[in-house]
Design an enzyme around this catalytic site. Structure first.
Site, PDB file in Angstrom:
ATOM      1  N   VAL A  24      -6.255   1.939 -10.216  1.00 46.81           N
ATOM      2  CA  VAL A  24      -5.272   3.018 -10.134  1.00 46.81           C
ATOM      3  C   VAL A  24      -5.124   3.709 -11.490  1.00 46.81           C
ATOM      4  O   VAL A  24      -5.148   4.942 -11.579  1.00 46.81           O
ATOM      5  CB  VAL A  24      -3.896   2.489  -9.648  1.00 46.81           C
ATOM      6  CG1 VAL A  24      -2.924   3.654  -9.461  1.00 46.81           C
ATOM      7  CG2 VAL A  24      -4.037   1.702  -8.339  1.00 46.81           C
ATOM      8  N   ALA A  53      -3.291   1.519 -22.692  1.00 46.29           N
ATOM      9  CA  ALA A  53      -3.330   0.117 -23.131  1.00 46.29           C
ATOM     10  C   ALA A  53      -4.236  -0.676 -22.193  1.00 46.29           C
ATOM     11  O   ALA A  53      -4.056  -0.631 -20.972  1.00 46.29           O
ATOM     12  CB  ALA A  53      -1.925  -0.471 -23.125  1.00 46.29           C
ATOM     13  N   LYS A 113       4.572  -3.784  -7.307  1.00 44.82           N
ATOM     14  CA  LYS A 113       5.518  -4.306  -6.285  1.00 44.82           C
ATOM     15  C   LYS A 113       5.864  -5.767  -6.513  1.00 44.82           C
ATOM     16  O   LYS A 113       6.987  -6.195  -6.230  1.00 44.82           O
ATOM     17  CB  LYS A 113       4.994  -4.078  -4.863  1.00 44.82           C
ATOM     18  CG  LYS A 113       3.575  -4.497  -4.576  1.00 44.82           C
ATOM     19  CD  LYS A 113       2.648  -3.351  -4.852  1.00 44.82           C
ATOM     20  CE  LYS A 113       1.225  -3.801  -5.058  1.00 44.82           C
ATOM     21  NZ  LYS A 113       0.295  -3.264  -4.115  1.00 44.82           N
ATOM     22  N   VAL A 140       5.061   0.888  -2.757  1.00 46.38           N
ATOM     23  CA  VAL A 140       5.154   0.632  -1.306  1.00 46.38           C
ATOM     24  C   VAL A 140       4.244   1.604  -0.566  1.00 46.38           C
ATOM     25  O   VAL A 140       4.409   2.827  -0.645  1.00 46.38           O
ATOM     26  CB  VAL A 140       6.601   0.790  -0.787  1.00 46.38           C
ATOM     27  CG1 VAL A 140       6.668   0.434   0.704  1.00 46.38           C
ATOM     28  CG2 VAL A 140       7.555  -0.091  -1.574  1.00 46.38           C
ATOM     29  N   GLY A 142       1.191   2.620  -0.916  1.00 43.53           N
ATOM     30  CA  GLY A 142       0.286   3.489  -1.672  1.00 43.53           C
ATOM     31  C   GLY A 142       0.706   4.945  -1.700  1.00 43.53           C
ATOM     32  O   GLY A 142       1.793   5.293  -2.178  1.00 43.53           O
ATOM     33  N   GLY A 195     -11.503  -1.227  -3.981  1.00 40.34           N
ATOM     34  CA  GLY A 195     -10.323  -1.063  -4.845  1.00 40.34           C
ATOM     35  C   GLY A 195      -9.004  -1.190  -4.111  1.00 40.34           C
ATOM     36  O   GLY A 195      -7.971  -0.748  -4.607  1.00 40.34           O
ATOM     37  N   GLU A 198      -5.492  -6.706  -4.422  1.00 40.74           N
ATOM     38  CA  GLU A 198      -4.845  -7.061  -5.691  1.00 40.74           C
ATOM     39  C   GLU A 198      -5.851  -7.810  -6.558  1.00 40.74           C
ATOM     40  O   GLU A 198      -6.861  -8.326  -6.059  1.00 40.74           O
ATOM     41  CB  GLU A 198      -3.623  -7.948  -5.423  1.00 40.74           C
ATOM     42  CG  GLU A 198      -2.523  -7.261  -4.653  1.00 40.74           C
ATOM     43  CD  GLU A 198      -2.028  -5.982  -5.324  1.00 40.74           C
ATOM     44  OE1 GLU A 198      -1.559  -6.046  -6.465  1.00 40.74           O
ATOM     45  OE2 GLU A 198      -2.146  -4.912  -4.726  1.00 40.74           O
ATOM     46  N   ASP A 209       1.969  -9.628  -0.752  1.00 42.07           N
ATOM     47  CA  ASP A 209       2.041  -8.214  -1.149  1.00 42.07           C
ATOM     48  C   ASP A 209       2.875  -7.420  -0.131  1.00 42.07           C
ATOM     49  O   ASP A 209       3.753  -6.632  -0.519  1.00 42.07           O
ATOM     50  CB  ASP A 209       0.615  -7.641  -1.242  1.00 42.07           C
ATOM     51  CG  ASP A 209       0.613  -6.185  -1.640  1.00 42.07           C
ATOM     52  OD1 ASP A 209       0.801  -5.890  -2.832  1.00 42.07           O
ATOM     53  OD2 ASP A 209       0.443  -5.325  -0.748  1.00 42.07           O
ATOM     54  N   LYS A 213       6.650  -5.547  -0.602  1.00 43.13           N
ATOM     55  CA  LYS A 213       6.963  -4.168  -0.173  1.00 43.13           C
ATOM     56  C   LYS A 213       8.135  -4.160   0.803  1.00 43.13           C
ATOM     57  O   LYS A 213       8.994  -3.270   0.761  1.00 43.13           O
ATOM     58  CB  LYS A 213       5.726  -3.544   0.459  1.00 43.13           C
ATOM     59  CG  LYS A 213       4.619  -3.309  -0.556  1.00 43.13           C
ATOM     60  CD  LYS A 213       3.278  -3.086   0.124  1.00 43.13           C
ATOM     61  CE  LYS A 213       2.184  -2.796  -0.882  1.00 43.13           C
ATOM     62  NZ  LYS A 213       0.851  -2.860  -0.301  1.00 43.13           N
TER      63      LYS A 213
END
Ligand SMILES: NC(=O)C1=CN([C@@H]2O[C@H](COP(=O)(O)OP(=O)(O)OC[C@H]3O[C@@H](n4cnc5c(N)ncnc54)[C@H](O)[C@@H]3O)[C@@H](O)[C@H]2O)C=CC1
Ligand SMILES: N[C@@H](CC=O)C(=O)O
Ligand code: NA
Length: 439
Positions: A24, A53, A113, A140, A142, A195, A198, A209, A213
């Site tokens: 992301v 970073a 999340k 939540v 995407g 992609g 997680e 996950d 959410k």
């Protein structure tokens, strides 16, 4: 209580710090770098990505990024920025870095999340004290706008139920198993490659996950504070190819469903593999797409649908939050805090009314069906459909019985399953899966 922001001079250039350059983060960086003038026009001031970073300066990335922007000193980067975007994931150091930014009066955007479902209250309090926004649309479902509609558009209504498919990876896996007969592991590997998953995909396949959410959405929907620990959670690792095939044969599809609903004890939050009739709109949610249904007193039923995972899709939600936060920095205006005034509590699973699908392997003897029906009656559970077939491996001594119940109290359904296991002629009780809207 949201603090009234002090009158500060708007920055002539909005300096953005990006933490994390994975699936992301790399897409967020690419979009900011490629579309600078458009962001400047939407924000009302030039936007400068001042640094990214990362953990490893030399790591290979999905998008080539200017080396000069990469740094391993996330804290210095946070201090140098006006707005911080956190896309590293995990609890620490993400939490400390977000708190550092908020304490410094900087708006924060995060897709994390796992963190928000555990420490959202602490982070929101810090944001409210500083009078800056903490935004997490990406956390939540995407790309789907659901966090902000819940905070804004539905703020004048009473939400009774939120239900849906909130994890792209598991939906991708279950969909592949259903439509192409793919193996679980192969489908998971593809989801990772694309992609969607997680960093540790256990969070996806074990349901954590989706549970995170559910806790985040329920907190907003019911104006209360729920954490991931309030969610009854079962993942899809126990769902077999045979379960998927049996569901298909019976006219159902298995989805990992998150449900948050008002009930007598407060709000019940659960994430479980669930059989859904093929004609149900959720059955048509394929690949890594997500769909969230909201039932509200005045609005009635609403459905939110779209890409639930993926770098570029999720970057859209992150950047929407960014533009909104940056515009506020430039133009001024109060930050919107969360509103947990209702203080509803998480209710136990006992009294949730749900339906079960159950597959029994039984010795093929006289009186077996009657005895099984009696067990259901003894527990006050009514049978919706019952189908007896030959044993799949052709054993003439055994047969298979598939039942779907009407809705009953979860504790009665669980007790029924336990009692069935005790019957001497029952060889196996398998495929115990919740069913949505069987009656
Ligand atoms: N991938 C997706 O479809 C979606 C992801 N998210 C969330 O967005 C966040 C990022 O997800 P992805 O980009 O998929 O993960 P990712 O694992 O691809 O990227 C995370 C990046 O952060 C880096 N990182 C980890 N710890 C760090 C640290 N201490 N300092 C500097 N860099 C560090 C990692 O090396 C990695 O490059 C996560 O919180 C995830 O849950 C939210 C919605 C969708
Ligand atoms: N791993 C998550 C990413 C988006 O939230 C998913 O598969 O849904
Ligand atoms: Na979203």
């Amino acid at each position: 209580m949201t603090a009234t922001p002090e009158t500060t001079r708007p920055p002539s250039t909005v300096k953005v710090a990006l933490l994390g350059a994975g699936n992301v983060g790399a897409e967020v960086a690419r979009t900011l770098l490629e579309h600078g003038p458009e962001f400047a026009a939407r924000v009302g001031a030039p936007v400068e990505l001042v640094g990214i970073a990362v953990r490893d300066l030399a790591a290979r990335r999905t998008v080539e990024l200017p080396e000069a922007l990469l740094t391993t000193d996330a804290e210095a980067l946070v201090d140098a920025a006006d707005v911080v975007i956190e896309l590293t994931g995990g609890i620490e150091p993400a939490r400390s870095r977000i708190l550092r930014a908020l304490h410094g009066g900087k708006p924060v955007i995060s897709g994390n999340k796992a963190l928000i479902a555990r420490h959202g209250r602490q982070l929101q309090d810090a944001a409210d004290t500083a009078g800056v926004p903490l935004s997490y649309e990406a956390a939540v479902a995407g790309a789907i706008p659901i966090v902000r509609p819940m905070q804004d558009s539905l703020a004048g209504d009473r939400v009774d139920r939120v239900l849906g498919i909130m994890n792209g990876t598991t939906n991708y896996i279950l969909d592949q198993m259903d439509t192409t007969g793919a193996q679980f592991e192969d489908a998971l590997a593809e989801a990772q490659q694309l992609g969607y998953a997680e960093a540790d995909p256990t969070a996806d396949v074990e349901g954590h996950d989706a549970a995170a959410k559910a806790a985040i959405l329920a907190s907003l929907a019911f104006h209360s504070t729920f954490t991931i620990d309030d969610v009854y959670c079962r993942g899809i690792t126990g769902v077999t190819a045979a379960d998927v095939a049996a569901a298909r044969e019976a006219g159902y599809v298995i989805k990992l469903l998150a449900v948050c609903e008002r009930c007598s004890g407060g709000v019940n939050l659960r994430v479980t593999p669930t059989m859904i009739p093929r004609e149900h709109p959720l059955a048509g949610v394929h690949g890594a797409y997500n769909a969230v249904f909201v039932e509200a007193a005045n609005a009635g039923s609403l459905m939110f649908y779209g890409a639930g995972a993926g770098g570029a899709a999720t970057a859209s939600a992150v950047l929407g939050d960014f533009v909104s936060a940056a515009r506020r920095l430039v133009l001024g205006g109060p930050a919107q805090g969360a509103d947990p005034h209702a203080q509803l509590v998480a209710a136990s699973m006992d009294d949730v009314r749900t339906s079960f699908s159950i597959t029994l392997t039984v010795q093929d003897r006289l009186g077996v069906l009657a005895r099984i029906a009696q067990v259901f009656a003894d527990h006050g559970v009514s049978i919706f459909t019952m189908q007896q077939t030959d044993h799949p491996h052709g054993d003439p001594q055994l047969s298979e019985i598939r039942l779907v119940t009407h809705r009953g109290a979860n504790k009665d359904l669980v007790a029924t399953v336990e009692a069935l296991r005790e019957l001497s002629f029952v060889e196996d009780v398998a495929g115990v899966i919740r069913v949505e809207h069987a009656d």
